[in-house]
Design an enzyme around this catalytic site. Sequence first.
Site, mmCIF file in Angstrom:
data_model
loop_
_atom_site.group_PDB
_atom_site.id
_atom_site.type_symbol
_atom_site.label_atom_id
_atom_site.label_comp_id
_atom_site.label_asym_id
_atom_site.label_seq_id
_atom_site.Cartn_x
_atom_site.Cartn_y
_atom_site.Cartn_z
ATOM 1 N N ASP A 16 0.817 -1.220 0.000
ATOM 2 C CA ASP A 16 0.000 0.000 0.000
ATOM 3 C C ASP A 16 0.847 1.264 0.000
ATOM 4 O OD1 ASP A 16 -2.294 -1.541 0.058
ATOM 5 O OD2 ASP A 16 -2.406 -1.546 2.241
ATOM 6 N N ARG A 96 -1.174 1.385 16.591
ATOM 7 C CA ARG A 96 -1.509 2.513 15.727
ATOM 8 C C ARG A 96 -1.455 3.868 16.438
ATOM 9 N NH1 ARG A 96 0.267 -0.657 12.316
ATOM 10 N NH2 ARG A 96 -1.155 -1.807 10.963
ATOM 11 N N ASP A 125 -7.959 0.212 11.029
ATOM 12 C CA ASP A 125 -6.770 1.042 11.220
ATOM 13 C C ASP A 125 -6.971 2.492 10.799
ATOM 14 O OD1 ASP A 125 -5.237 -0.838 12.433
ATOM 15 O OD2 ASP A 125 -4.131 -1.433 10.637
ATOM 16 N N SER A 177 -2.318 -10.293 3.579
ATOM 17 C CA SER A 177 -2.146 -9.005 4.238
ATOM 18 C C SER A 177 -1.632 -9.286 5.643
ATOM 19 C CB SER A 177 -3.485 -8.256 4.298
ATOM 20 O OG SER A 177 -3.332 -7.044 5.006
#
Length: 407
Positions: A16, A96, A125, A177
């Site tokens: 990404d 995060r 996220d 992923s």
Amino acid sequence: MKKYNKVVLAYSGGLDTSIIIPWLKENYGCEVIAVAADVGQGSELSGLNEKAIKTGASKLYIEDLKDVFAEEFIVPTMKAGAVYEGKYLLGTSFARPIIAKRLVEIAKAEGADAIAHGCTGKGNDQVRFELAIKAFAPSMDIIAPWRTWEIKSREEEIEYAQARDIPLPITKETNYSKDKNLWHLSHEGLDLEDPANEPDYNKEGFLELGVSPENAPDKATYVTLSFEKGTPTALNGETMKMADIIVKLNEIGGANGIGIIDMVENRLVGMKCRGVYETPGGTILYAAHKKLEEICLDRDTHHYKEQVAIKFAELVYYGQWFTPLREALSAFVETTQQTVTGEVKLKLYKGNIIDAGVTSPYSLYSEEIATFGEDNCYNQADSAGFINLFGLPIKVKAQMEEKNGLK
């Protein structure tokens, strides 16, 4: 489309964020500053600077956040006993907020116009990053390409990257992923998207932190963890900082097939999602901490804390770390931990964690009171009066029902 002069990008070097750098430059004509947070992903950071610059970033920050992550995010969550939906030890969730906070600090120092991230519009996220950004830079613009660009799948991402000669460590056939940090490794996508499929734990390259239980040793491994006020301080008698304890327990637990979780969880955005998590060290730490609390917490505190743990897990999972409620719950948890000091011995065997002994100078367990043998401190006749009073409401209700023919 709004123009930006300088954008700070949360950068991992994965699929990404690798294509987001050229995409930002092509669409906004902006300078892109990449920020990679080292929260324990290890070898994934190697060669990152060269890759970021080659794909168009003006510079790359690599921020070592491992100790802060372990001590200020992992420990408070573990002390709370927070587990999302009874299984998930929140490995991605609490990583995060710490990354986002550092993004804001760098964005302000660099005079950036916006912060960008590579989170999809389907995941949790995006919420975790953006709530933390709002907490420290409420007026900062946030760019989330997955919510605006024409790319619709990981296959199209790969094609986009290949058209721009961006090197990728994955192919269309192997692009699970994954998210890895000090605490865990997650796996999503491909065959895992169907809950009917059993994960092939023995497939080469699938498990990275350990082995499947059937491939674990036939001999058990013992570990002893020491705690002071709920915080792990030593492993097998050796004093270590928290991050090092986690790393070592990942090695020991992984080798014994500990901490592999397969679950379908309820995402914050409303959908169900299936994932496989490897959390060997964390699973051991949670088990040890819980065992120590068994002898150190009084009944009512223990039971109420279990309710707090559910809410705490939701707050972490939902990205609400930097909120008054999470801080208040942490304050409550800290109060409960003042006597959670002692040692816990665990036996690890083929994916199982077996209690093997617990001691504490603050233990509320009294062998003299609890014994089935003769004692001089507990009058068993006292229990009759207790039962009569405790059961009085039940008795009164039954008498009323008999009197009125309701039974």
